[in-house]
Motif scaffolding. Structure first.
Motif, short mmCIF file in Angstrom:
data_model
loop_
_atom_site.label_atom_id
_atom_site.label_comp_id
_atom_site.label_asym_id
_atom_site.label_seq_id
_atom_site.Cartn_x
_atom_site.Cartn_y
_atom_site.Cartn_z
N ILE A 145 103.09 114.69 37.94
CA ILE A 145 104.43 115.23 38.63
C ILE A 145 104.71 116.38 37.79
CG2 ILE A 145 105.16 112.68 39.09
CD1 ILE A 145 106.81 112.78 36.36
N GLN A 146 104.38 116.85 36.75
CA GLN A 146 104.72 118.10 36.13
C GLN A 146 104.11 119.17 37.08
OE1 GLN A 146 104.41 118.39 31.81
NE2 GLN A 146 104.54 116.19 31.74
N TYR A 147 102.92 118.98 37.48
CA TYR A 147 102.02 120.00 38.41
C TYR A 147 103.11 120.17 39.84
CZ TYR A 147 99.04 121.04 42.42
OH TYR A 147 98.41 121.66 43.49
N LEU A 148 103.73 119.08 40.30
CA LEU A 148 104.27 119.23 41.42
C LEU A 148 105.64 119.96 41.11
CD1 LEU A 148 104.07 115.44 43.30
CD2 LEU A 148 102.80 117.66 43.91
N TYR A 149 106.06 119.63 40.10
CA TYR A 149 107.41 120.34 39.56
C TYR A 149 107.34 121.92 39.77
CZ TYR A 149 111.45 120.97 36.31
OH TYR A 149 112.67 121.28 35.63
N ARG A 150 106.06 122.17 38.87
CA ARG A 150 105.73 124.01 38.76
C ARG A 150 105.46 124.44 40.22
NH1 ARG A 150 102.46 121.73 34.60
NH2 ARG A 150 100.65 121.85 35.99
N LEU A 151 104.47 123.74 40.91
CA LEU A 151 104.15 124.16 42.38
C LEU A 151 105.58 124.34 43.20
CD1 LEU A 151 101.84 124.48 44.26
CD2 LEU A 151 102.20 122.08 44.88
N LEU A 152 106.37 123.57 43.07
CA LEU A 152 107.60 123.32 43.98
C LEU A 152 108.38 124.61 43.57
CD1 LEU A 152 108.45 119.58 44.29
CD2 LEU A 152 107.75 121.17 46.20
N GLN A 153 108.43 124.94 42.38
CA GLN A 153 109.38 125.88 41.88
C GLN A 153 108.72 127.37 42.08
OE1 GLN A 153 111.97 124.98 38.08
NE2 GLN A 153 110.22 124.00 38.07
N GLU A 154 107.41 127.57 41.60
CA GLU A 154 106.81 128.65 41.67
C GLU A 154 106.28 129.24 42.70
OE1 GLU A 154 104.08 128.16 38.40
OE2 GLU A 154 105.35 127.56 36.87
#
Length: 351
Positions: A145-154
């Motif tokens: 979920i941290q990967y998705l969090y970064r992907l969605l923002q960056e």
């Protein structure tokens, strides 16, 4: 910054909705509002505590079967293309049932699971009536979920706001908001404007262990219990052991007697855990966001004032299947407002 699309909740269900919308070009139009964000730990934030994997634990109804198939295909592709950074992995899986699952369930699984095979009765544990093997997906839940969090923002320009909303109507506080997705999980029971009495927590307890010799997923589905062994990708040999399915129990405490039961059940199911030995690192408890009648994925409207109604899409109640069903649920939720989305500007993918 305008907020045409608001997603309330940043567990895996809300993140999956954001991902599907972002992949369609709506990233800069999305704001995710949540009390807890990836990287946090709280008994009220379920996703980081998950096992997690793709398994046959889901129900046999048409929605569950459809969501499973979509999620499996999507995550298998993700494992092939971005497995290391997403912290998900293809893993051999062996699942056993104390009672024979429905014919519909078996036929559905056999139609799309890679390397699917029904096991001979002599190759399954005593007391079980049925078993299968296939290639599954195992997930390092907090890191995924941290990967998705970064992907969605960056890469997609999704905005995240840490805020606890006083009501679902507050998701429409910006006049530019056209759609609100309610992905509040257990919060749906008490959040004003939703207050779904069918929602309830299902408590689980798991053990985080060190057992690098374990490279396969093993599960036993009992009539009123679940026992599972899930190796955690990109974790230097960590394995999740479980568990419990305690309907309506909401404590985040952990109990030594339950830890002892988990160790006994899992080492009986997979004796390799004891060779050369495993180390129990910690016990955790989580509250699966369950719902009588299954998950709710539904478009509704909500009256905001005398002149304006808001479009609200409910998407919650996945119970213990959020990581595998979430993408399928998200697709249904997004499709439900396709007509409204056409009025929101899109940009080409940054990928």
């Amino acid at each position: 910054m305008s907020r045409p699309i608001v997603i309330v909740g940043a567990g895996v269900i809300g993140l999956d909705v954001a991902l599907l919308l972002a992949e369609q070009g709506y990233g800069p139009s999305i704001t995710v509002i949540a009390e807890h964000l990836p990287g946090d730990t709280s008994i009220n934030y379920t996703s980081p505590w998950a096992g997690a994997n793709f398994s046959a634990i889901s129900g046999g109804d048409a929605n569950a079967l459809r969501w499973d198939k979509y999620g499996y295909q999507h995550m298998m592709k993700l494992a092939e293309e971005h497995g290391t950074e997403a912290c998900i992995s293809k893993t051999p899986s062996f699942e056993y049932w104390d009672e024979l699952p429905s014919k519909t369930k078996i036929e559905s699984m056999s139609g799309y699971l890679e390397d699917f095979a029904m096991l001979d009765i002599k190759d399954i544990p005593k007391g079980c009536q049925f078993g299968v093997s296939f290639t599954t997906i195992t997930v390092n839940a907090p890191r995924y979920i941290q990967y998705l969090y970064r992907l969605l923002q960056e890469q997609y320009g999704v905005q995240f706001v840490r805020q606890r909303l006083p009501s679902i109507k507050a998701g429409f506080s910006d006049i530019s908001t056209k759609i609100v997705f309610n992905c509040t999980g257990n919060g749906a029971r008490h959040l004003p404007g939703v207050e779904d009495a069918k929602s309830y927590p299902t408590r689980g307890q798991i053990l985080l262990t060190k057992a690098p010799q374990i490279t396969k997923n093993v599960m036993r589905h009992g009539k009123d219990y679940e026992t599972y062994i899930i190796p955690r990708p990109q974790s230097n040999g960590s394995v999740i052991l479980g568990g419990y399915m305690q309907k309506g129990v909401s404590t985040g405490d952990t109990f030594s007697r339950e830890s002892e039961s988990i160790v006994e059940r899992t080492t009986t199911l997979l004796p390799e855990l004891l060779t050369p030995g495993m180390e129990v690192l910690a016990a955790f408890s989580g509250l699966r966001p369950s719902r009588e009648g299954g998950a709710r994925v539904e478009r509704t409207s909500i009256q905001l004032d005398e002149l304006r109604n808001g479009i609200l899409v409910h998407n919650y109640g996945a119970g213990g299947t959020g990581f595998q069903a979430g993408l399928g649920m998200a697709r249904d939720a997004v499709n439900a407002v396709e007509d409204v989305l056409r009025s929101i500007s899109r940009e080409k993918s940054r990928l």
